[in-house]
Design a protein around this motif. Structure first.
Motif, PDB file in Angstrom:
ATOM      1  N   VAL A   1       9.025   3.043  -8.560  1.00  0.00           N
ATOM      2  CA  VAL A   1       7.937   3.459  -9.450  1.00  0.00           C
ATOM      3  C   VAL A   1       7.353   4.782  -8.956  1.00  0.00           C
ATOM      4  O   VAL A   1       7.121   5.703  -9.749  1.00  0.00           O
ATOM      5  CB  VAL A   1       6.848   2.369  -9.554  1.00  0.00           C
ATOM      6  N   ALA A   2       7.108   4.893  -7.675  1.00  0.00           N
ATOM      7  CA  ALA A   2       6.547   6.128  -7.115  1.00  0.00           C
ATOM      8  C   ALA A   2       7.469   7.314  -7.380  1.00  0.00           C
ATOM      9  O   ALA A   2       7.001   8.412  -7.707  1.00  0.00           O
ATOM     10  CB  ALA A   2       6.302   5.965  -5.616  1.00  0.00           C
ATOM     11  N   ALA A   3       8.764   7.088  -7.260  1.00  0.00           N
ATOM     12  CA  ALA A   3       9.724   8.175  -7.481  1.00  0.00           C
ATOM     13  C   ALA A   3       9.766   8.614  -8.939  1.00  0.00           C
ATOM     14  O   ALA A   3      10.188   9.731  -9.241  1.00  0.00           O
ATOM     15  CB  ALA A   3      11.114   7.740  -7.017  1.00  0.00           C
ATOM     16  N   GLN A   4       9.317   7.766  -9.827  1.00  0.00           N
ATOM     17  CA  GLN A   4       9.357   8.064 -11.257  1.00  0.00           C
ATOM     18  C   GLN A   4       8.065   8.718 -11.760  1.00  0.00           C
ATOM     19  O   GLN A   4       7.974   9.066 -12.930  1.00  0.00           O
ATOM     20  CB  GLN A   4       9.623   6.784 -12.047  1.00  0.00           C
ATOM     21  N   HIS A   5       7.079   8.866 -10.909  1.00  0.00           N
ATOM     22  CA  HIS A   5       5.791   9.433 -11.318  1.00  0.00           C
ATOM     23  C   HIS A   5       5.539  10.756 -10.607  1.00  0.00           C
ATOM     24  O   HIS A   5       5.637  10.820  -9.385  1.00  0.00           O
ATOM     25  CB  HIS A   5       4.643   8.471 -10.999  1.00  0.00           C
ATOM     26  N   GLU A   6       5.202  11.767 -11.385  1.00  0.00           N
ATOM     27  CA  GLU A   6       4.810  13.040 -10.776  1.00  0.00           C
ATOM     28  C   GLU A   6       3.353  12.993 -10.327  1.00  0.00           C
ATOM     29  O   GLU A   6       2.970  13.659  -9.382  1.00  0.00           O
ATOM     30  CB  GLU A   6       5.049  14.179 -11.758  1.00  0.00           C
ATOM     31  N   GLU A   7       2.551  12.237 -11.032  1.00  0.00           N
ATOM     32  CA  GLU A   7       1.138  12.050 -10.705  1.00  0.00           C
ATOM     33  C   GLU A   7       0.917  10.569 -10.411  1.00  0.00           C
ATOM     34  O   GLU A   7       1.596   9.714 -10.978  1.00  0.00           O
ATOM     35  CB  GLU A   7       0.260  12.469 -11.886  1.00  0.00           C
ATOM     36  N   PRO A   8      -0.049  10.247  -9.573  1.00  0.00           N
ATOM     37  CA  PRO A   8      -0.353   8.828  -9.332  1.00  0.00           C
ATOM     38  C   PRO A   8      -0.726   8.136 -10.645  1.00  0.00           C
ATOM     39  O   PRO A   8      -1.472   8.696 -11.449  1.00  0.00           O
ATOM     40  CB  PRO A   8      -1.536   8.874  -8.371  1.00  0.00           C
ATOM     41  N   PRO A   9      -0.208   6.942 -10.882  1.00  0.00           N
ATOM     42  CA  PRO A   9      -0.551   6.221 -12.110  1.00  0.00           C
ATOM     43  C   PRO A   9      -1.995   5.710 -12.070  1.00  0.00           C
ATOM     44  O   PRO A   9      -2.617   5.652 -11.008  1.00  0.00           O
ATOM     45  CB  PRO A   9       0.441   5.058 -12.134  1.00  0.00           C
ATOM     46  N   ALA A  10      -2.496   5.336 -13.223  1.00  0.00           N
ATOM     47  CA  ALA A  10      -3.881   4.862 -13.337  1.00  0.00           C
ATOM     48  C   ALA A  10      -4.117   3.587 -12.531  1.00  0.00           C
ATOM     49  O   ALA A  10      -5.226   3.346 -12.057  1.00  0.00           O
ATOM     50  CB  ALA A  10      -4.231   4.641 -14.805  1.00  0.00           C
ATOM     51  N   ASP A  11      -3.096   2.775 -12.371  1.00  0.00           N
ATOM     52  CA  ASP A  11      -3.250   1.490 -11.688  1.00  0.00           C
ATOM     53  C   ASP A  11      -2.867   1.565 -10.207  1.00  0.00           C
ATOM     54  O   ASP A  11      -2.187   0.696  -9.689  1.00  0.00           O
ATOM     55  CB  ASP A  11      -2.462   0.398 -12.406  1.00  0.00           C
ATOM     56  N   MET A  12      -3.373   2.576  -9.523  1.00  0.00           N
ATOM     57  CA  MET A  12      -3.058   2.758  -8.101  1.00  0.00           C
ATOM     58  C   MET A  12      -3.545   1.595  -7.247  1.00  0.00           C
ATOM     59  O   MET A  12      -2.962   1.316  -6.208  1.00  0.00           O
ATOM     60  CB  MET A  12      -3.671   4.060  -7.580  1.00  0.00           C
ATOM     61  N   GLU A  13      -4.597   0.913  -7.672  1.00  0.00           N
ATOM     62  CA  GLU A  13      -5.097  -0.202  -6.863  1.00  0.00           C
ATOM     63  C   GLU A  13      -4.014  -1.256  -6.656  1.00  0.00           C
ATOM     64  O   GLU A  13      -4.006  -1.933  -5.632  1.00  0.00           O
ATOM     65  CB  GLU A  13      -6.354  -0.800  -7.481  1.00  0.00           C
TER      66      GLU A  13
ATOM     67  N   PRO B   1     -13.847   4.181   1.348  1.00  0.00           N
ATOM     68  CA  PRO B   1     -13.466   4.907   0.135  1.00  0.00           C
ATOM     69  C   PRO B   1     -12.296   5.854   0.395  1.00  0.00           C
ATOM     70  O   PRO B   1     -12.212   6.472   1.453  1.00  0.00           O
ATOM     71  CB  PRO B   1     -14.737   5.678  -0.240  1.00  0.00           C
ATOM     72  N   LYS B   2     -11.412   5.926  -0.587  1.00  0.00           N
ATOM     73  CA  LYS B   2     -10.281   6.851  -0.499  1.00  0.00           C
ATOM     74  C   LYS B   2     -10.781   8.285  -0.608  1.00  0.00           C
ATOM     75  O   LYS B   2     -11.862   8.529  -1.134  1.00  0.00           O
ATOM     76  CB  LYS B   2      -9.289   6.595  -1.645  1.00  0.00           C
ATOM     77  N   THR B   3      -9.974   9.219  -0.152  1.00  0.00           N
ATOM     78  CA  THR B   3     -10.272  10.628  -0.372  1.00  0.00           C
ATOM     79  C   THR B   3      -9.615  11.039  -1.693  1.00  0.00           C
ATOM     80  O   THR B   3      -8.871  10.253  -2.306  1.00  0.00           O
ATOM     81  CB  THR B   3      -9.720  11.526   0.753  1.00  0.00           C
ATOM     82  N   ALA B   4      -9.831  12.261  -2.089  1.00  0.00           N
ATOM     83  CA  ALA B   4      -9.213  12.777  -3.312  1.00  0.00           C
ATOM     84  C   ALA B   4      -7.694  12.864  -3.167  1.00  0.00           C
ATOM     85  O   ALA B   4      -6.975  12.913  -4.170  1.00  0.00           O
ATOM     86  CB  ALA B   4      -9.796  14.149  -3.653  1.00  0.00           C
ATOM     87  N   ASP B   5      -7.189  12.855  -1.947  1.00  0.00           N
ATOM     88  CA  ASP B   5      -5.750  13.020  -1.699  1.00  0.00           C
ATOM     89  C   ASP B   5      -4.994  11.720  -1.448  1.00  0.00           C
ATOM     90  O   ASP B   5      -3.770  11.711  -1.425  1.00  0.00           O
ATOM     91  CB  ASP B   5      -5.537  13.926  -0.482  1.00  0.00           C
ATOM     92  N   THR B   6      -5.708  10.632  -1.233  1.00  0.00           N
ATOM     93  CA  THR B   6      -5.065   9.400  -0.774  1.00  0.00           C
ATOM     94  C   THR B   6      -3.978   8.906  -1.718  1.00  0.00           C
ATOM     95  O   THR B   6      -2.869   8.584  -1.275  1.00  0.00           O
ATOM     96  CB  THR B   6      -6.108   8.288  -0.538  1.00  0.00           C
TER      97      THR B   6
END
Length: 154
Positions: free
Chosen positions: A105-117, A21-26
């Motif tokens: 895509v990562a550079a365009q997001h301040e927060e991780p997107p919903a579809d991180m998987e 499982p990922k951590t809250a920070d992954t």
């Protein structure tokens, strides 16, 4: 490429997340690491090495037993980027396209997107010996994601 050490470590982190499982920070670590070379072109090799150290610290938090495993399986190891460079040209080109799209895509997001998987899957595929068709499907999905992002492209 200057970001190859980051990509190498991220493939290992994606492998760790495949069976732990990922951590809250992954997610944030992944997104910041992917975006770092684009958002901080002025960073030198020491700054990029700090990003890699952060990825390794997160991988150890996700899968603490792997850091000191007596019989490493390789699932969480950093990817040997020489394998990418030695791949057939079509595969190498698709993997580089995939990585470039993920970084944008990562550079365009301040927060991780919903579809991180998707990011974990795509990074894992970079480390696999795969056929062209599934890789092209991932590239197209990443490039669609890039086109549909809410922030302005870099």
């Amino acid at each position: 490429m200057r970001e190859d050490s980051i990509i190498s470590a991220l493939v290992g982190l994606a492998g760790a997340c495949g069976s732990n499982p990922k951590t809250a920070d992954t997610d944030q670590v992944v997104m910041e690491a992917l975006a770092a070379p684009l958002l901080h072109p002025e960073w030198d090799s020491d700054a990029l090495s700090q990003v890699v150290q952060g990825i390794h610290a997160e991988k150890n938090a996700v899968s603490p037993g792997c850091a000191h495993c007596a019989a490493p399986c390789g699932n969480t190891s950093d990817y040997d980027m020489r394998r990418l460079e030695g791949a057939p040209e079509e595969i190498r080109t698709l993997k580089r396209r995939l990585l470039a799209a993920l970084q944008r895509v990562a550079a365009q997001h301040e927060e991780p997107p919903a579809d991180m998987e998707f990011f974990y899957k795509a990074l894992a595929y970079v480390g696999y010996d795969v056929e062209e068709a599934p890789l092209l499907a991932l590239v197209e999905q990443a490039e669609d994601m890039e086109r549909n992002t809410s922030r302005h492209p870099i």
